[in-house]
Design a protein around this motif. Structure first.
Motif, mmCIF file in Angstrom:
data_model
loop_
_atom_site.group_PDB
_atom_site.id
_atom_site.type_symbol
_atom_site.label_atom_id
_atom_site.label_comp_id
_atom_site.label_asym_id
_atom_site.label_seq_id
_atom_site.Cartn_x
_atom_site.Cartn_y
_atom_site.Cartn_z
ATOM 1 N N CYS A 136 0.078 -6.387 -2.424
ATOM 2 C CA CYS A 136 1.493 -5.752 -1.915
ATOM 3 C C CYS A 136 2.164 -6.836 -3.193
ATOM 4 O O CYS A 136 1.990 -8.299 -3.074
ATOM 5 C CB CYS A 136 2.215 -6.029 -0.703
ATOM 6 N N GLU A 191 7.672 -5.666 -1.112
ATOM 7 C CA GLU A 191 7.185 -5.173 -0.008
ATOM 8 C C GLU A 191 8.864 -5.000 0.510
ATOM 9 O O GLU A 191 10.066 -5.108 0.274
ATOM 10 C CB GLU A 191 7.079 -6.292 1.049
ATOM 11 N N ASN A 221 6.400 -10.443 -3.435
ATOM 12 C CA ASN A 221 4.636 -11.401 -2.678
ATOM 13 C C ASN A 221 4.494 -12.773 -3.790
ATOM 14 O O ASN A 221 4.047 -12.759 -5.068
ATOM 15 C CB ASN A 221 3.797 -10.547 -2.813
ATOM 16 N N SER A 257 -2.539 6.987 -4.993
ATOM 17 C CA SER A 257 -3.743 5.905 -4.431
ATOM 18 C C SER A 257 -5.219 6.147 -4.730
ATOM 19 O O SER A 257 -5.693 6.181 -5.510
ATOM 20 C CB SER A 257 -3.866 5.570 -3.254
ATOM 21 N N VAL A 264 2.371 -1.767 5.429
ATOM 22 C CA VAL A 264 3.349 -2.679 4.746
ATOM 23 C C VAL A 264 3.622 -1.933 3.661
ATOM 24 O O VAL A 264 2.781 -1.456 3.316
ATOM 25 C CB VAL A 264 3.010 -4.096 4.102
ATOM 26 N N ARG A 265 5.053 -1.277 3.086
ATOM 27 C CA ARG A 265 5.340 -0.451 2.243
ATOM 28 C C ARG A 265 6.102 -1.383 1.527
ATOM 29 O O ARG A 265 7.036 -2.011 1.362
ATOM 30 C CB ARG A 265 6.829 0.670 2.898
ATOM 31 N N GLY A 266 5.755 -0.761 -0.081
ATOM 32 C CA GLY A 266 6.386 -1.120 -0.916
ATOM 33 C C GLY A 266 5.575 -0.527 -2.597
ATOM 34 O O GLY A 266 4.785 0.544 -2.731
ATOM 35 N N TRP A 280 2.270 -1.322 -4.928
ATOM 36 C CA TRP A 280 1.363 -2.343 -4.881
ATOM 37 C C TRP A 280 0.764 -2.836 -6.608
ATOM 38 O O TRP A 280 0.674 -1.977 -7.128
ATOM 39 C CB TRP A 280 -0.149 -1.807 -3.783
ATOM 40 N N ASP A 289 4.363 3.418 -2.358
ATOM 41 C CA ASP A 289 3.837 4.335 -1.227
ATOM 42 C C ASP A 289 5.090 5.011 -1.258
ATOM 43 O O ASP A 289 6.416 4.476 -1.848
ATOM 44 C CB ASP A 289 4.113 2.940 -0.381
#
Length: 966
Positions: A12, A15, A25, A53, A76-78, A80, A100
């Motif tokens: 990630c 986030e 991150n 994805s 965990v959304r956001g 990547w 996402d």
């Protein structure tokens, strides 16, 4: 976590918490900070459960990576991130951003924020949806109409600022999954782009708030890719659990097409066209997320300043693929899959309508180069990727080359027992996957033609194909057996036909791998099963098995091993393709008239795979030392080699490089000198106000002309040609400075003479020789000097001209003082004292002007040397990288060959090869060392031309300018 800034799996990056706040991150930022290569950033965004994805995983040829949601929200959304080596460009990094999916109700907040960030961070933006593209689907892109809520170009921007982003935002690719679009196929090219364009232009409403209006303003470059259902189990089974052989063929082809398009995209740039590396991308991410979290607008102009000025700018194009000696050569490489596109749809490069003979036999039987073909090559300034095909006559070579050109017809296809192609024919087309590159196809005369008188001609044709190409395709029929390898006896003669070095003897065959092309063996009309010992094998394994050596030392064994050893040792990479028969006799006779639908499907798929491989792996043709070859150089190479053959000499790689270096470096000096002179003529308005003003323009033009020279020159040993350029530029600059000096003198003189006309009239009518005339004279002189100094455009000699004028005035002043009987002795003394003070002050100003000019020239010399050394260091670094890559190629081939020898039981040969490998490691480490460039610069011999000797300063040109005055 992988080393060198790459990742084994995604992580990630940004986030989105349940409350909607954004969190970075730091581990991901740390990884980005370690990536010094330019980055190609691909981001994907779209509604949830549309297969984003999976698409990204397949883009990097992985089954797993980004997690497939399968209808559930991720913990965990956001956004990547996945950092990987670029599969096509060693000196680039591929960064994938998977955002996402956000429900429609979220598009107004988190979804809009993430889409904006993805647009800012990426160089290619994929939007993923399902079904079709209609007005309802278009409305889901509503977030692009609200960009001004998050982003502005300038801090004082207007409401229309959004549309200034046109051309700055990434290329937009719309991927339609499980497509319901009714599209048709035109050759190999799916025309989904036309469908998307029709949706965007539906209706005539110019509503500036509409999605279609904003879309076309913001994304001048967009494409559409449609995908069928991947497999019958797509609705019931996770796609990452489906094997590739179970996927629909059309889906695979569509995936290959997207992948090939994306992987040839441009690296990420920001405002001003500056390339982005991982370190700079991390700063970009950190700044944008910080501003957005604080409710601030993202100001692109300020963002650019932060990224470029607050962080050290790392030199981008200087990456080395092997960083440590311990790196394994057998590290798995990402498979390269590219689409079959039509190269005739060009990129603004030279595009020949049909082939033309490049090298032919004269009436006397000698080889000669066709001047018309040379004229065409001379117009191609872009790098060339040269693919040559050789093989026995009547084996279908021309058909494969036509497929590479994207045409049904072109190179002549014969249907009789006579060979059609004579000499070497050339076809130049734009490369379908690499913009600004030219694909040069060379179709050679069939080997072994019984009608030939001079059998040596075959050997020379084969040798020329090797010397001119970056990929060599050998075409044969049936199988790879002893007869086929004996037909390839030309490869065993190469040591007699090609020299690497102009001096010295010994076996040079070990050097061939550095300069020889990649080798592809195409086996036509293949009827066997690809099986060995009861198991299926690939065509590459089939070739490797055919090239296995036999044990023993008898003459028979040596004859058997010789062609195999040559192929294994000379060519850096080997690949094999086998082709079924395309059809019956009638089909074989009319291959250039029959569409693919009339050919055997297996043959069509095999031809597609061949074309795909060539497009994606064939490299730019390079000279010894790694210098890239363009069309002009390729033509000169052909002439050099053919002239050597005609004169009875052996073509020599080193001699050819030196000959080309002399031609190119002389041309580089001429081109750079002309560019400097033209730019100075455009930018300089004489006379300049100060010497510094002229110096700044000189420095800018010199830097640009030097860059132009460095781009074209190579093997400038001792910097002979760079010194020649320095001298030429110095002569031009000296002439400009002299002209600037003279123009200033002329302009200042004209001004001061014009201002002195009223005083001259007063002298003539005796106004100054009356009582009190001297006071009037002094007042007029003060007024003249004041007006003169206030007059603009006098240039750099203004004070010197005034000084000369005042010196002449002093004699007249003395005369007037003597004539003015009303002046007291005391007044005379004070006046004389004041005049001496004025003259001393003027002398000081004139000397200061002269000193400034001298200091500026000394500064010019210093800056000239610094600029030449800076660009020389950059050039040396580029040369070092090319040498490192050259060493890597040889080293990798030798390590693989050593491993093969061990597996085949030739332990003694493998041990002997270890000494050569150790020597290669040593060469690689020496070249890879940072001190390599310093040592190269230590041998550089650049001498300043000495501007100060060429430019006349001082008052000597102005001494006699006022003789007629008064």
């Amino acid at each position: 976590m992988a080393s060198d800034g790459y990742m084994n799996e995604p992580m990630c990056l940004v986030e989105v918490s349940p409350s909607g706040s954004l969190k970075l991150n730091q581990d991901a930022l740390q990884i980005l900070a370690g990536i010094t290569e330019p980055v190609l950033v691909v981001a994907i965004f779209g509604p949830p459960n549309t297969g984003k994805s999976y698409l990204m995983n397949r883009l990097v040829n992985r089954r797993k990576g980004f997690r497939l949601a399968s209808g559930t929200k991720p913990p965990v959304r956001g956004m990547w991130i996945w950092c990987l080596p670029h599969p096509l460009h060693d000196a680039q990094c591929l960064i994938i951003l998977d955002v996402d999916g956000f429900e429609a109700k979220e598009q107004g907040d988190q979804g809009a924020e993430m889409s904006v960030l993805a647009l800012i961070f990426s160089s290619i933006f994929l939007y993923n949806s399902k079904g079709t593209i209609d007005q309802e689907a278009l409305e889901k892109l509503r977030f692009i109409t609200k960009l001004s809520d998050f982003v502005q170009m300038h801090s004082d921007a207007s409401e229309d600022d959004t549309f200034l982003f046109s051309g700055l935002f990434p290329e937009f690719l719309w991927c339609v999954r499980d497509s319901e679009l009714e599209l048709y196929v035109d050759g190999f090219r799916l025309i989904a782009d036309d469908y998307l364009n029709s949706i965007l232009t539906t209706g005539k409403d110019p509503d500036r708030c509409s999605v279609s209006y904003c879309f076309k303003k913001l994304f001048p470059k967009y494409k559409c890719f449609e995908f069928c259902q991947p497999c019958a189990e797509a609705g019931t089974k996770r796609l990452d659990e489906v094997f590739e052989e179970d996927l629909e063929h059309d889906f695979e082809m569509q995936m290959e097409r997207l992948r090939g398009y994306v992987l040839t995209g441009q690296v990420k740039t920001i405002l001003g066209g500056h390339k982005i590396n991982g370190l700079m991308l991390g700063k970009l991410v950190e700044t944008c997320v910080s501003w957005m979290s604080n409710g601030q607008l993202i100001i692109l102009e300020n963002l650019c300043d932060i990224v470029l000025c607050k962080e050290p700018i790392v030199e981008l194009d200087k990456a080395v693929t092997i960083s440590k000696r311990e790196k394994k050569v057998d590290q798995p490489k990402m498979e390269r899959i590219v689409p079959l596109t039509n190269p005739s749809e060009g990129h603004g490069l030279y595009n020949m309508d049909e082939p033309m003979c490049l090298i032919e036999n004269s009436a006397s039987g000698e080889l000669q180069v066709n001047q018309e073909a040379l004229n065409i090559l001379s117009e191609i300034s872009q790098p060339v990727i040269v693919v040559a095909i050789v093989g026995l006559y009547r084996t279908g070579k021309s058909y494969l080359m036509n497929k590479l050109a994207g045409k049904q017809k072109g190179f002549s296809l014969g249907s009789t027992i006579q060979s059609q192609t004579k000499g070497i024919w050339m076809w130049c087309v734009p490369h379908p996957l690499q913009p600004d590159h030219c694909l040069v196809l060379l179709d050679t005369e069939g080997l072994g033609d019984v009608e030939k008188v001079d059998k040596k001609n075959d050997s020379w044709i084969f040798a020329l194909a090797v010397l001119l190409s970056s990929m060599l395709v050998y075409n044969s029929l049936g199988t790879i057996d002893e007869y086929a390898l004996q037909d390839l006896h030309y490869v065993t003669e190469l040591t007699e036909l090609i020299k690497v070095k102009s001096a010295g003897g010994g076996d040079e065959s070990l050097e061939f791998v550095r300069f020889f092309p990649a080798f592809v063996w195409s086996v036509r009309d293949f009827t066997l099963e690809l099986k060995m010992n009861g198991r299926d094998v690939s065509s590459d394994e089939y070739l490797d098995n055919a090239l296995r050596l036999r044990h023993g030392s008898s003459e028979t064994v040596q004859d058997y091993n010789l062609p195999r050893e040559c192929i294994r040792e000379y060519f850096p990479t080997r690949k094999c393709f086998v082709f079924d028969r395309p059809g019956g006799k009638e089909v074989m006779r009319n291959m250039d008239l029959i569409a693919d639908s009339g050919l055997d499907p297996a043959f069509v798929n095999q031809a597609r795979a061949f074309v795909t491989y060539v497009y994606s792996t064939a490299q730019i043709k390079r000279l010894k030392g790694g210098h890239m070859v363009n069309g002009r150089l390729l033509g000169t190479l052909a002439v050099t080699y053919v002239d050597a053959i005609r004169s009875g000499k052996i073509p020599c790689l080193e001699s050819a490089v030196h000959a080309l270096a002399r031609i190119e470096n002389s041309a580089a000096v001429s081109e750079a000198t002309k560019a400097y002179e033209e730019q100075m003529g455009k930018l300089v308005q004489l006379p300049t106000g100060t010497w510094q003003e002229l110096s700044e323009v000189h420095h800018q033009c010199q830097s640009e002309s030097l860059h132009l020279f460095m781009e074209r020159c190579f093997k400038d040993e001792g910097q002979k040609y760079q010194q020649e350029l320095m001298n030429a530029v110095a002569e031009i600059y000296a002439a400009v400075c002299k002209k600037n000096f003279q123009e200033s003198v002329d302009k200042s003189t004209a001004i001061i003479l014009e201002l002195g006309v009223p005083m001259e009239d007063k002298i003539k009518n005796g106004s100054y020789t009356k009582p009190g005339g001297y006071a009037v004279f002094e007042k007029d002189m003060e007024a003249l000097v004041k007006i003169y100094r206030a007059t603009p455009g006098k240039g750099v000699q203004a004070e010197q001209v005034l000084r000369t004028f005042l010196e002449r005035k002093e004699q007249l002043s003395e005369f007037l003082r003597q004539a003015d009987i009303n002046l007291t002795a005391r007044t005379k003394g004070l006046t004389a004292s004041r005049e001496r003070a004025e003259m001393a002050e003027q002398e000081r100003k004139a000397k200061e002007e002269e000193e400034r000019a001298t200091q500026q020239i000394l500064e010019d010399e210093r800056r000239t040397m610094a600029e030449h050394l800076r660009q020389l260091r950059e050039k040396a670094e580029q040369d070092r990288i090319s040498l490192v890559q050259e060493h890597e190629k040889v080293l990798e081939q030798r390590l693989l060959e050593q491993e093969s020898l061990k597996q085949e039981g030739f332990q003694d040969r493998a041990s002997d090869m270890q000494r050569e490998i150790d020597s290669l490691w040593s060469q690689w480490e020496d070249t890879d060392s940072p001190s390599f460039v310093d040592l190269a610069l230590d041998t550089a011999t650049l001498v300043l031309p000495g501007f100060t000797k060429l430019i006349p300063f001082g008052a000597k040109l102005a001494v006699n300018l006022f003789k007629k005055f008064f």
